[in-house]
Design an enzyme around this catalytic site. Structure first.
Site, PDB file in Angstrom:
ATOM      1  N   HIS A 194      -4.178  -8.138   0.980  1.00 57.93           N
ATOM      2  CA  HIS A 194      -3.662  -7.179   0.497  1.00 57.93           C
ATOM      3  C   HIS A 194      -2.131  -7.909   0.074  1.00 57.93           C
ATOM      4  O   HIS A 194      -1.663  -7.510  -1.183  1.00 57.93           O
ATOM      5  CB  HIS A 194      -3.045  -6.244   1.233  1.00 57.93           C
ATOM      6  CG  HIS A 194      -3.955  -5.159   1.351  1.00 57.93           C
ATOM      7  ND1 HIS A 194      -4.495  -4.474   0.135  1.00 57.93           N
ATOM      8  CD2 HIS A 194      -4.758  -4.379   2.445  1.00 57.93           C
ATOM      9  CE1 HIS A 194      -5.333  -3.382   0.502  1.00 57.93           C
ATOM     10  NE2 HIS A 194      -5.286  -3.414   1.915  1.00 57.93           N
ATOM     11  N   HIS A 214      -8.078  -8.857   6.036  1.00 61.53           N
ATOM     12  CA  HIS A 214      -8.020  -7.853   4.997  1.00 61.53           C
ATOM     13  C   HIS A 214      -6.493  -7.821   4.844  1.00 61.53           C
ATOM     14  O   HIS A 214      -6.184  -7.386   3.408  1.00 61.53           O
ATOM     15  CB  HIS A 214      -8.555  -6.648   5.837  1.00 61.53           C
ATOM     16  CG  HIS A 214      -8.537  -5.339   4.785  1.00 61.53           C
ATOM     17  ND1 HIS A 214      -9.697  -4.951   4.051  1.00 61.53           N
ATOM     18  CD2 HIS A 214      -7.373  -4.570   4.557  1.00 61.53           C
ATOM     19  CE1 HIS A 214      -9.378  -3.878   3.525  1.00 61.53           C
ATOM     20  NE2 HIS A 214      -8.038  -3.558   3.589  1.00 61.53           N
ATOM     21  N   GLU A 215      -5.541  -7.631   5.750  1.00 57.94           N
ATOM     22  CA  GLU A 215      -4.250  -7.565   5.415  1.00 57.94           C
ATOM     23  C   GLU A 215      -3.473  -8.786   4.686  1.00 57.94           C
ATOM     24  O   GLU A 215      -2.670  -8.450   3.622  1.00 57.94           O
ATOM     25  CB  GLU A 215      -3.571  -7.163   6.692  1.00 57.94           C
ATOM     26  CG  GLU A 215      -3.869  -5.913   7.395  1.00 57.94           C
ATOM     27  CD  GLU A 215      -4.143  -4.671   6.575  1.00 57.94           C
ATOM     28  OE1 GLU A 215      -3.403  -4.558   5.628  1.00 57.94           O
ATOM     29  OE2 GLU A 215      -4.841  -3.817   6.810  1.00 57.94           O
ATOM     30  N   GLN A 226       0.858  -1.122  -0.042  1.00 63.88           N
ATOM     31  CA  GLN A 226       0.207   0.103   0.044  1.00 63.88           C
ATOM     32  C   GLN A 226       0.816   1.354   0.235  1.00 63.88           C
ATOM     33  O   GLN A 226       0.371   2.386  -0.285  1.00 63.88           O
ATOM     34  CB  GLN A 226      -1.045  -0.046   1.175  1.00 63.88           C
ATOM     35  CG  GLN A 226      -2.130  -0.801   1.069  1.00 63.88           C
ATOM     36  CD  GLN A 226      -3.053  -0.880   2.109  1.00 63.88           C
ATOM     37  OE1 GLN A 226      -2.884  -1.326   3.238  1.00 63.88           O
ATOM     38  NE2 GLN A 226      -4.278   0.037   1.945  1.00 63.88           N
ATOM     39  N   LEU A 256      -7.741   1.781   3.058  1.00 61.23           N
ATOM     40  CA  LEU A 256      -7.007   3.132   3.109  1.00 61.23           C
ATOM     41  C   LEU A 256      -6.706   3.421   1.655  1.00 61.23           C
ATOM     42  O   LEU A 256      -6.698   4.580   1.191  1.00 61.23           O
ATOM     43  CB  LEU A 256      -5.869   3.099   3.740  1.00 61.23           C
ATOM     44  CG  LEU A 256      -5.779   3.220   5.389  1.00 61.23           C
ATOM     45  CD1 LEU A 256      -4.252   3.095   5.976  1.00 61.23           C
ATOM     46  CD2 LEU A 256      -6.541   4.148   6.115  1.00 61.23           C
TER      47      LEU A 256
HETATM   48 CO    CO Z   1      -6.646  -2.278   2.809  1.00 57.30          CO
END
Ligand code: CO
Length: 180
Positions: free
Chosen positions: A134, A130-131, A50, A89
């Site tokens: 990613h 969630h992470e 990210q 984010l």
């Molecule tokens: Co995220």
């Protein structure tokens, strides 16, 4: 200045990250940079890709407001499916019900390379899924319907154009520059 957070869709978010092979102090600068971006954005988790670094490491927020790092995480076991409201984010201002699992058992390494196994439920289980997604190259919007994803894509493209215009100088109304 914290590193800007990459906005979806972006190739670095849809590419599986490289495993961490070098542990110890070598990871500190990256973890600090990630934490700075995370705190500035007031998030509860952040993955290295990210901020544009394709490495399998993320910060995960606990319910008490503290954070811990997970490197090379793997989901070992999941429980019953649930639907949870989720945001990211990298997808600002978007919140959608997303299919997840109520509980997960994961294996990961910390910054020293030590192996851990963790069973989590509630918000922690949610953030972990969630992470880890990613790091595997998946953003939560990829769990949504094509229709919803298409609408979010349009809004993100508009947002990126606005940010690019701001970064280029901020003078969107060029005629205003005529006045001395
Ligand atoms: Co995220």
């Amino acid at each position: 200045m914290p590193k800007p957070i990459v906005i979806w869709p972006d190739k670095v978010l849809s590419t599986r990250t490289r495993p961490v092979t070098e542990f110890g102090p070598a990871l500190d600068p990256l973890l600090e940079e990630m934490m700075e971006s995370l705190r500035t954005a007031e998030g509860i988790g952040i993955a290295a890709n990210q901020i544009g670094v394709p490495l399998a490491i993320a910060w995960v927020g606990r319910e008490d407001g503290t954070f811990f790092e997970i490197a090379n995480p793997v989901v070992l076991e999941t429980s019953e499916p649930v639907s949870l409201e989720e945001g990211c984010l990298s997808v600002p201002h978007e919140w959608e019900q997303t299919p997840r699992f109520a509980k997960v058992r994961v294996r990961y390494q910390d910054r020293t390379g030590a192996q851990h196994e963790l069973e989590a439920e509630g918000r922690l289980a949610h953030v972990l899924q969630h992470e880890i997604d990613h790091l595997d190259g998946t953003t939560f919007v990829e769990h949504l319907s094509q229709l919803k994803r298409g609408l979010i894509r349009k809004r993100m493209q508009r947002l990126q154009k606005e940010r690019a215009a701001e970064a280029a100088g901020g003078h969107v109304h060029s005629d205003e520059c005529e006045h001395d």
